[in-house]
Write a protein that holds these residues in place. Sequence first.
Motif, PDB file in Angstrom:
ATOM      1  N   PRO A 134      44.662  37.740  40.072  1.00 40.58           N
ATOM      2  CA  PRO A 134      43.421  37.796  40.452  1.00 40.58           C
ATOM      3  C   PRO A 134      42.729  39.306  40.912  1.00 40.58           C
ATOM      4  CG  PRO A 134      44.290  36.826  42.171  1.00 40.58           C
ATOM      5  CD  PRO A 134      45.452  36.898  41.369  1.00 40.58           C
ATOM      6  N   ARG A 135      41.487  39.254  40.329  1.00 42.15           N
ATOM      7  CA  ARG A 135      40.756  40.742  40.702  1.00 42.15           C
ATOM      8  C   ARG A 135      39.814  40.422  41.672  1.00 42.15           C
ATOM      9  NH1 ARG A 135      43.524  40.612  36.328  1.00 42.15           N
ATOM     10  NH2 ARG A 135      44.252  42.084  35.029  1.00 42.15           N
ATOM     11  N   LYS A 136      38.638  39.879  41.476  1.00 36.53           N
ATOM     12  CA  LYS A 136      37.614  39.480  42.539  1.00 36.53           C
ATOM     13  C   LYS A 136      37.184  38.254  42.411  1.00 36.53           C
ATOM     14  CE  LYS A 136      35.970  44.415  41.874  1.00 36.53           C
ATOM     15  NZ  LYS A 136      34.679  45.193  41.709  1.00 36.53           N
ATOM     16  N   ILE A 137      38.074  37.217  43.014  1.00 38.06           N
ATOM     17  CA  ILE A 137      37.558  36.169  43.101  1.00 38.06           C
ATOM     18  C   ILE A 137      36.825  35.590  44.492  1.00 38.06           C
ATOM     19  CG2 ILE A 137      39.242  35.437  41.190  1.00 38.06           C
ATOM     20  CD1 ILE A 137      40.982  34.300  43.552  1.00 38.06           C
ATOM     21  N   GLY A 138      36.621  36.221  45.450  1.00 40.24           N
ATOM     22  CA  GLY A 138      36.079  35.978  46.513  1.00 40.24           C
ATOM     23  C   GLY A 138      34.943  35.258  46.341  1.00 40.24           C
ATOM     24  N   ARG A 139      33.862  35.846  45.763  1.00 35.63           N
ATOM     25  CA  ARG A 139      32.481  35.239  45.620  1.00 35.63           C
ATOM     26  C   ARG A 139      32.858  33.812  44.787  1.00 35.63           C
ATOM     27  NH1 ARG A 139      28.260  39.179  44.130  1.00 35.63           N
ATOM     28  NH2 ARG A 139      28.284  39.545  46.097  1.00 35.63           N
ATOM     29  N   PRO A 158      42.232  25.148  49.969  1.00 36.66           N
ATOM     30  CA  PRO A 158      41.988  26.598  49.603  1.00 36.66           C
ATOM     31  C   PRO A 158      42.894  27.132  48.573  1.00 36.66           C
ATOM     32  CG  PRO A 158      42.330  26.269  52.111  1.00 36.66           C
ATOM     33  CD  PRO A 158      42.369  24.740  51.394  1.00 36.66           C
ATOM     34  N   THR A 159      44.125  26.645  48.085  1.00 40.04           N
ATOM     35  CA  THR A 159      45.207  27.088  47.263  1.00 40.04           C
ATOM     36  C   THR A 159      44.459  26.564  46.074  1.00 40.04           C
ATOM     37  OG1 THR A 159      47.091  26.918  48.620  1.00 40.04           O
ATOM     38  CG2 THR A 159      47.441  27.054  46.328  1.00 40.04           C
ATOM     39  N   ASP A 160      43.972  25.332  45.855  1.00 41.54           N
ATOM     40  CA  ASP A 160      43.323  24.857  44.588  1.00 41.54           C
ATOM     41  C   ASP A 160      42.011  25.448  44.407  1.00 41.54           C
ATOM     42  OD1 ASP A 160      45.032  22.621  44.425  1.00 41.54           O
ATOM     43  OD2 ASP A 160      43.864  21.257  45.576  1.00 41.54           O
ATOM     44  N   ILE A 161      41.296  26.087  45.290  1.00 47.09           N
ATOM     45  CA  ILE A 161      40.185  26.624  45.028  1.00 47.09           C
ATOM     46  C   ILE A 161      40.709  27.985  44.406  1.00 47.09           C
ATOM     47  CG2 ILE A 161      38.146  27.993  46.032  1.00 47.09           C
ATOM     48  CD1 ILE A 161      38.028  25.650  48.026  1.00 47.09           C
ATOM     49  N   GLN A 162      41.671  28.712  44.980  1.00 48.56           N
ATOM     50  CA  GLN A 162      41.971  30.140  44.566  1.00 48.56           C
ATOM     51  C   GLN A 162      42.820  29.993  42.993  1.00 48.56           C
ATOM     52  OE1 GLN A 162      45.207  31.265  47.042  1.00 48.56           O
ATOM     53  NE2 GLN A 162      43.983  31.840  48.523  1.00 48.56           N
ATOM     54  N   VAL A 163      43.567  28.684  42.673  1.00 50.12           N
ATOM     55  CA  VAL A 163      43.878  28.506  41.442  1.00 50.12           C
ATOM     56  C   VAL A 163      42.823  28.318  40.334  1.00 50.12           C
ATOM     57  CG1 VAL A 163      45.232  26.985  39.941  1.00 50.12           C
ATOM     58  CG2 VAL A 163      46.210  27.656  42.192  1.00 50.12           C
ATOM     59  N   ILE A 164      41.906  27.641  40.770  1.00 50.97           N
ATOM     60  CA  ILE A 164      40.672  27.321  39.834  1.00 50.97           C
ATOM     61  C   ILE A 164      39.723  28.566  39.544  1.00 50.97           C
ATOM     62  CG2 ILE A 164      38.413  26.127  39.760  1.00 50.97           C
ATOM     63  CD1 ILE A 164      39.817  23.851  41.290  1.00 50.97           C
ATOM     64  N   ALA A 165      39.709  29.531  40.788  1.00 53.35           N
ATOM     65  CA  ALA A 165      39.081  30.779  40.216  1.00 53.35           C
ATOM     66  C   ALA A 165      39.862  31.651  39.609  1.00 53.35           C
ATOM     67  CB  ALA A 165      38.843  31.216  41.779  1.00 53.35           C
ATOM     68  N   CYS A 166      40.955  31.493  39.668  1.00 54.03           N
ATOM     69  CA  CYS A 166      41.715  32.443  38.775  1.00 54.03           C
ATOM     70  C   CYS A 166      41.519  31.952  37.228  1.00 54.03           C
ATOM     71  CB  CYS A 166      43.422  32.556  39.138  1.00 54.03           C
ATOM     72  SG  CYS A 166      43.819  33.431  40.552  1.00 54.03           S
ATOM     73  N   ALA A 167      41.786  30.788  36.920  1.00 53.47           N
ATOM     74  CA  ALA A 167      41.607  30.278  35.627  1.00 53.47           C
ATOM     75  C   ALA A 167      40.190  30.769  35.182  1.00 53.47           C
ATOM     76  CB  ALA A 167      41.696  28.637  35.729  1.00 53.47           C
ATOM     77  N   ILE A 168      39.094  30.285  35.954  1.00 52.56           N
ATOM     78  CA  ILE A 168      37.841  30.673  35.580  1.00 52.56           C
ATOM     79  C   ILE A 168      37.539  32.396  35.433  1.00 52.56           C
ATOM     80  CG2 ILE A 168      35.258  30.795  36.472  1.00 52.56           C
ATOM     81  CD1 ILE A 168      35.984  28.442  37.951  1.00 52.56           C
ATOM     82  N   GLU A 169      38.037  32.930  36.425  1.00 52.77           N
ATOM     83  CA  GLU A 169      38.030  34.583  35.984  1.00 52.77           C
ATOM     84  C   GLU A 169      38.716  34.961  34.859  1.00 52.77           C
ATOM     85  OE1 GLU A 169      38.502  38.156  39.287  1.00 52.77           O
ATOM     86  OE2 GLU A 169      40.338  37.520  38.351  1.00 52.77           O
ATOM     87  N   LYS A 179      49.509  30.769  31.210  1.00 59.27           N
ATOM     88  CA  LYS A 179      49.591  31.629  32.380  1.00 59.27           C
ATOM     89  C   LYS A 179      49.881  30.978  33.632  1.00 59.27           C
ATOM     90  CE  LYS A 179      46.995  35.537  30.581  1.00 59.27           C
ATOM     91  NZ  LYS A 179      45.934  36.683  30.917  1.00 59.27           N
ATOM     92  N   LEU A 180      50.450  31.574  34.593  1.00 60.38           N
ATOM     93  CA  LEU A 180      50.623  31.335  35.911  1.00 60.38           C
ATOM     94  C   LEU A 180      49.839  32.293  36.966  1.00 60.38           C
ATOM     95  CD1 LEU A 180      54.318  30.207  35.877  1.00 60.38           C
ATOM     96  CD2 LEU A 180      52.550  28.634  35.928  1.00 60.38           C
ATOM     97  N   SER A 181      49.061  31.807  37.517  1.00 62.86           N
ATOM     98  CA  SER A 181      48.368  32.832  38.644  1.00 62.86           C
ATOM     99  C   SER A 181      48.960  33.053  39.915  1.00 62.86           C
ATOM    100  CB  SER A 181      46.898  32.213  38.925  1.00 62.86           C
ATOM    101  OG  SER A 181      47.214  30.890  39.831  1.00 62.86           O
ATOM    102  N   PHE A 182      48.832  34.295  40.280  1.00 59.75           N
ATOM    103  CA  PHE A 182      49.653  34.418  41.727  1.00 59.75           C
ATOM    104  C   PHE A 182      49.512  33.294  42.522  1.00 59.75           C
ATOM    105  CE2 PHE A 182      50.532  39.259  41.200  1.00 59.75           C
ATOM    106  CZ  PHE A 182      50.860  39.111  40.158  1.00 59.75           C
ATOM    107  N   PRO A 183      48.313  32.937  42.988  1.00 57.94           N
ATOM    108  CA  PRO A 183      48.517  31.790  43.835  1.00 57.94           C
ATOM    109  C   PRO A 183      49.468  30.584  43.581  1.00 57.94           C
ATOM    110  CG  PRO A 183      46.081  32.418  43.420  1.00 57.94           C
ATOM    111  CD  PRO A 183      47.025  33.159  42.488  1.00 57.94           C
ATOM    112  N   VAL A 184      49.744  30.180  42.250  1.00 64.64           N
ATOM    113  CA  VAL A 184      50.549  29.075  41.723  1.00 64.64           C
ATOM    114  C   VAL A 184      51.950  29.669  42.047  1.00 64.64           C
ATOM    115  CG1 VAL A 184      51.500  28.164  39.694  1.00 64.64           C
ATOM    116  CG2 VAL A 184      49.290  28.212  40.077  1.00 64.64           C
TER     117      VAL A 184
END
Length: 159
Positions: free
Chosen positions: A95-100, A114-125, A52-57
């Motif tokens: 992503p749905r709720k990755i803020g926290r 920041p973008t790396d954090i978003q990409v990592i959060a999407c993969a975890i979520e 998958k490619l997340s929206f930040p990617v």
Amino acid sequence: MKLKTAEKLRRRFERLPLHHINTDVILESHDTENGRACARYLQLAGYKYRSKLSFPVLSEIFLKFLLVGMREKREIIVEIMDNLRKKRKIDYYSPRKIGRLMEEIHELDKRLEPTDIQVIACAIEDKAASLVTIDNKLIGHKLIEERYGLKIVHPKDFI
């Protein structure tokens, strides 16, 4: 294809490990050693793993091509992305709720962009088994791997 066979193939595909792919794997030039590893990795998508490619990617990819002045080159990225979706069965993740989760990741390592954090959060979520990247500051990030169980690996580790 018979319905029973199609269902069997779908179930087999859904059992494949889920990988999220980082921007650099898509954009790396095929003239480099990393680029060749990325190309070989992408050829296996849909066969050895689900990707998958997340929206930040996707945002990063399209931003790079929007900055290109020639219209023809912008259309190439649309063709590439469509090919990845159709032939390699690479899906997209919103992503749905990755803020926290992003805040937690930032606290673990304040050096991450920041973008790396978003990409990592999407993969975890999305409960991905791996995040595939050629970014050396992310590969094998012990704190993230231990805390969230997400492996951050180079494409050559799968070929």
